[in-house]
Design an enzyme around this catalytic site. Structure first.
Site, PDB file in Angstrom:
ATOM      1  N   LYS A 118       0.863  -1.186   0.000  1.00 57.71           N
ATOM      2  CA  LYS A 118       0.000   0.000   0.000  1.00 57.71           C
ATOM      3  C   LYS A 118       0.890   1.224   0.000  1.00 57.71           C
ATOM      4  CE  LYS A 118      -4.468   0.710   0.103  1.00 57.71           C
ATOM      5  NZ  LYS A 118      -5.457  -0.198  -0.509  1.00 57.71           N
TER       6      LYS A 118
HETATM    7  P1  NAD Z   1     -12.731   7.676  -3.183  1.00 60.26           P
HETATM    8  O1  NAD Z   1     -11.713   8.683  -2.827  1.00 60.26           O
HETATM    9  O2  NAD Z   1     -13.075   7.473  -4.621  1.00 60.26           O
HETATM   10  O3  NAD Z   1     -14.101   7.980  -2.404  1.00 60.26           O
HETATM   11  C1  NAD Z   1     -14.170   8.103  -1.014  1.00 60.26           C
HETATM   12  C2  NAD Z   1     -15.572   8.547  -0.634  1.00 60.26           C
HETATM   13  O4  NAD Z   1     -15.665   8.606   0.795  1.00 60.26           O
HETATM   14  C3  NAD Z   1     -15.933   9.945  -1.145  1.00 60.26           C
HETATM   15  O5  NAD Z   1     -17.300   9.972  -1.501  1.00 60.26           O
HETATM   16  C4  NAD Z   1     -15.704  10.818   0.067  1.00 60.26           C
HETATM   17  O6  NAD Z   1     -16.478  12.021   0.039  1.00 60.26           O
HETATM   18  C5  NAD Z   1     -16.172   9.883   1.158  1.00 60.26           C
HETATM   19  N1  NAD Z   1     -15.660  10.244   2.485  1.00 60.26           N
HETATM   20  C6  NAD Z   1     -14.440  10.682   2.820  1.00 60.26           C
HETATM   21  N2  NAD Z   1     -14.378  10.928   4.136  1.00 60.26           N
HETATM   22  C7  NAD Z   1     -15.582  10.611   4.640  1.00 60.26           C
HETATM   23  C8  NAD Z   1     -16.151  10.660   5.928  1.00 60.26           C
HETATM   24  N3  NAD Z   1     -15.460  11.087   6.980  1.00 60.26           N
HETATM   25  N4  NAD Z   1     -17.442  10.230   6.062  1.00 60.26           N
HETATM   26  C9  NAD Z   1     -18.150   9.814   4.978  1.00 60.26           C
HETATM   27  N5  NAD Z   1     -17.667   9.760   3.756  1.00 60.26           N
HETATM   28  C10 NAD Z   1     -16.412  10.165   3.578  1.00 60.26           C
HETATM   29  O7  NAD Z   1     -12.232   6.307  -2.513  1.00 60.26           O
HETATM   30  P2  NAD Z   1     -12.609   4.831  -2.957  1.00 60.26           P
HETATM   31  O8  NAD Z   1     -11.618   4.388  -3.970  1.00 60.26           O
HETATM   32  O9  NAD Z   1     -14.064   4.748  -3.231  1.00 60.26           O
HETATM   33  O10 NAD Z   1     -12.258   4.029  -1.618  1.00 60.26           O
HETATM   34  C11 NAD Z   1     -13.186   3.935  -0.520  1.00 60.26           C
HETATM   35  C12 NAD Z   1     -12.763   2.798   0.389  1.00 60.26           C
HETATM   36  O11 NAD Z   1     -12.729   1.574  -0.379  1.00 60.26           O
HETATM   37  C13 NAD Z   1     -11.376   2.923   1.005  1.00 60.26           C
HETATM   38  O12 NAD Z   1     -11.391   2.319   2.281  1.00 60.26           O
HETATM   39  C14 NAD Z   1     -10.500   2.093   0.076  1.00 60.26           C
HETATM   40  O13 NAD Z   1      -9.323   1.617   0.703  1.00 60.26           O
HETATM   41  C15 NAD Z   1     -11.457   0.954  -0.235  1.00 60.26           C
HETATM   42  N6  NAD Z   1     -11.125   0.231  -1.465  1.00 60.26           N
HETATM   43  C16 NAD Z   1     -11.042   0.863  -2.671  1.00 60.26           C
HETATM   44  C17 NAD Z   1     -10.752   0.130  -3.816  1.00 60.26           C
HETATM   45  C18 NAD Z   1     -10.729   0.760  -5.178  1.00 60.26           C
HETATM   46  O14 NAD Z   1     -10.647   0.008  -6.179  1.00 60.26           O
HETATM   47  N7  NAD Z   1     -10.810   2.069  -5.328  1.00 60.26           N
HETATM   48  C19 NAD Z   1     -10.512  -1.247  -3.713  1.00 60.26           C
HETATM   49  C20 NAD Z   1     -10.617  -1.872  -2.467  1.00 60.26           C
HETATM   50  C21 NAD Z   1     -10.926  -1.119  -1.356  1.00 60.26           C
END
Ligand code: NAD
Length: 429
Positions: A118
């Site tokens: 990561k």
């Molecule tokens: P992103 O940056 O695209 O979106 C994050 C979202 O969370 C946004 O809508 C943001 O406004 C919201 N957010 C941020 N802080 C917040 C808070 N305090 N309360 C509520 N909402 C809040 O990120 P993502 O890629 O969608 O990732 C989200 C989660 O999924 C993370 O934990 C990431 O590690 C996990 N994840 C992502 C992927 C991927 O392919 N992108 C894969 C596996 C896991």
């Protein structure tokens, strides 16, 4: 619990829940179940390599700012390191180390030949211009040049990053080595070798696991009431696919707050609204405004935390009303909260299973790139679904057989496979 030399870079507040300690407690529980040798546990408890680099960046104002960028490589016993790059103000070395460890177990659980890694930079990307973000990403990549590569360590998007940052990383790496190397990252744009289906993959995987869990309870997605925290890459894809499958998405939120509709939100319209409002869902017409905390405790069938870690904890777990909690984010439910939910009969679908769709399609992107063949979206989705459903069935089977939670079953399977590979490879020298 194994103690490690990783120290937080900041002074933690009394309420601080250390993500690396959480990750180690999951590992400890799986190790006890597997009766792992203490030496093996020591190896698995520590990242193999921790890299922190300084990133000097010239802001558009002319001011120079120096950022810290991390890349943690946890374990490469099964294959090259693999894991996302996170841009978020709460990034710390401990958080990145915890997420790297989760990636190791996730890849092993899904049966894909990667180790866990990561990366992250503690910035709020919304406070930087596109030009500044490009300079930060390129400098970060060039500082890591000797530590990444298509058979070494392959970054992908995570919170705060997307295909755009992956394209900058791929270009910077390629220019430095003197030829195009599309396989150095996944989650890149289609124009440079990205895979169809990658953008929606984590949300699609979440939808598949929720669908399977509902089927286990004799229910279907049709008419199921869902609340989703986070409306970024994962949350908005999950919302759209669940909506298309007939679920009623009653609430979603972004960092500034959430929206609620008793009859269900019009997700395509909400997506268009958020796109025009820098990702925020607040103010969406025909919906009530709610706080992020209210979203987590709404009456609904399925709750999908898809934003940050440690969102459901001792303080609010008693108020969670969902029958299924699907961890689309990494680590959104603390260990204690997870146990409290399970004791009440709530199904907690663990992160290393629920959100694995992203890394599965990253793997399919890498495979397509290595073979110079590109598949249509239908094939990508089908291959991903097969791997997700197979992993789900293995977790359910193991949990039933061993009378344990789905989380412990998932970790036991993942950790067990890595431990077996370590034993088979032997210790060098
Ligand atoms: P992103 O940056 O695209 O979106 C994050 C979202 O969370 C946004 O809508 C943001 O406004 C919201 N957010 C941020 N802080 C917040 C808070 N305090 N309360 C509520 N909402 C809040 O990120 P993502 O890629 O969608 O990732 C989200 C989660 O999924 C993370 O934990 C990431 O590690 C996990 N994840 C992502 C992927 C991927 O392919 N992108 C894969 C596996 C896991």
């Amino acid at each position: 619990m194994i103690s490690t030399s990783l120290q937080p870079l900041e002074t933690p507040s009394p309420a601080f829940i250390c993500p690396f300690d959480q990750a180690c407690s999951y590992l400890d529980a799986a190790a006890r179940e597997l009766k792992l040798d203490q030496g093996l546990l020591e190896i698995l408890s520590r990242p193999r390599k921790v890299v922190t680099v300084s990133i000097p960046v010239k802001r558009d104002s002319g001011e120079i700012q120096v950022l810290a960028g991390h890349r943690v490589q946890h374990c490469d016993v099964l294959g090259p390191y693999k894991g996302g790059i996170r841009y978020h103000p709460a990034v710390t070395l401990r958080e990145v180390s915890a997420l790297a460890m989760l990636m190791t177990w996730k890849c092993a659980l899904l049966g894909i030949p990667y180790g866990g890694a990561k990366g992250g930079i503690a910035i709020d990307p919304k406070s930087y211009s596109v030009g500044e973000l490009e300079r930060i990403t390129r400098r970060y990549t060039s500082e890591l040049i000797d530590n990444i590569g298509p058979s070494v360590d392959i970054p992908a998007p995570d919170m705060g990053t997307s295909a755009r940052e992956m394209a900058w990383m791929m270009d910077t790496y390629s220019v430095n080595v003197g030829h195009a190397v599309p396989g150095v990252v996944t989650g890149k744009p289609l124009s440079i070798g990205g895979s169809r289906g990658r953008e929606m993959a984590t949300g699609r995987g979440t939808m598949i696991i929720v669908r399977e869990a509902l089927a286990e309870l004799g229910q279907s997605l049709e008419g199921t009431r869902v609340a989703i925290q986070g409306f970024g890459n994962v949350g908005n894809a999950a919302a759209l696919l669940l909506h298309q499958a007939g679920a009623i998405v009653v609430a979603v939120s972004s960092s500034a707050g959430g929206v609620y509709s008793e009859v269900g939100l019009d997700i395509p319209a909400l997506k268009a609204y958020a796109a025009k409002n820098r990702g925020s869902v607040v103010g969406f017409p025909q919906a009530l405004t709610i706080s992020n905390d209210e979203l987590l405790t709404l009456p609904c069938d399925v709750l999908i935390p898809a934003a940050l870690e440690n969102q459901i904890l001792e303080d609010n777990v008693d108020r969670v009303q969902a029958k299924i909690v699907a961890e689309a984010a990494n680590g959104p439910v603390t260990l204690e909260a997870s146990q409290a939910l399970e004791a009440r009969g709530v199904t907690v679908l663990p992160d290393i299973l629920t959100n694995a769709g992203g890394v599965v399609v990253s793997y399919l992107e890498w495979v397509q790139g290595l073979s110079y063949l590109f598949w249509d979206e239908e094939r990508v989705n089908r291959e991903m679904e097969n791997l997700m459903v197979q992993a789900y069935k293995q977790v359910i089977h193991h949990a039933k057989k061993r009378q344990m939670s789905l989380r412990l079953a998932a970790y036991t399977l993942g950790v067990g496979r890595v431990a077996q590979a370590l034993l088979d490879r032997g210790l060098y020298p």
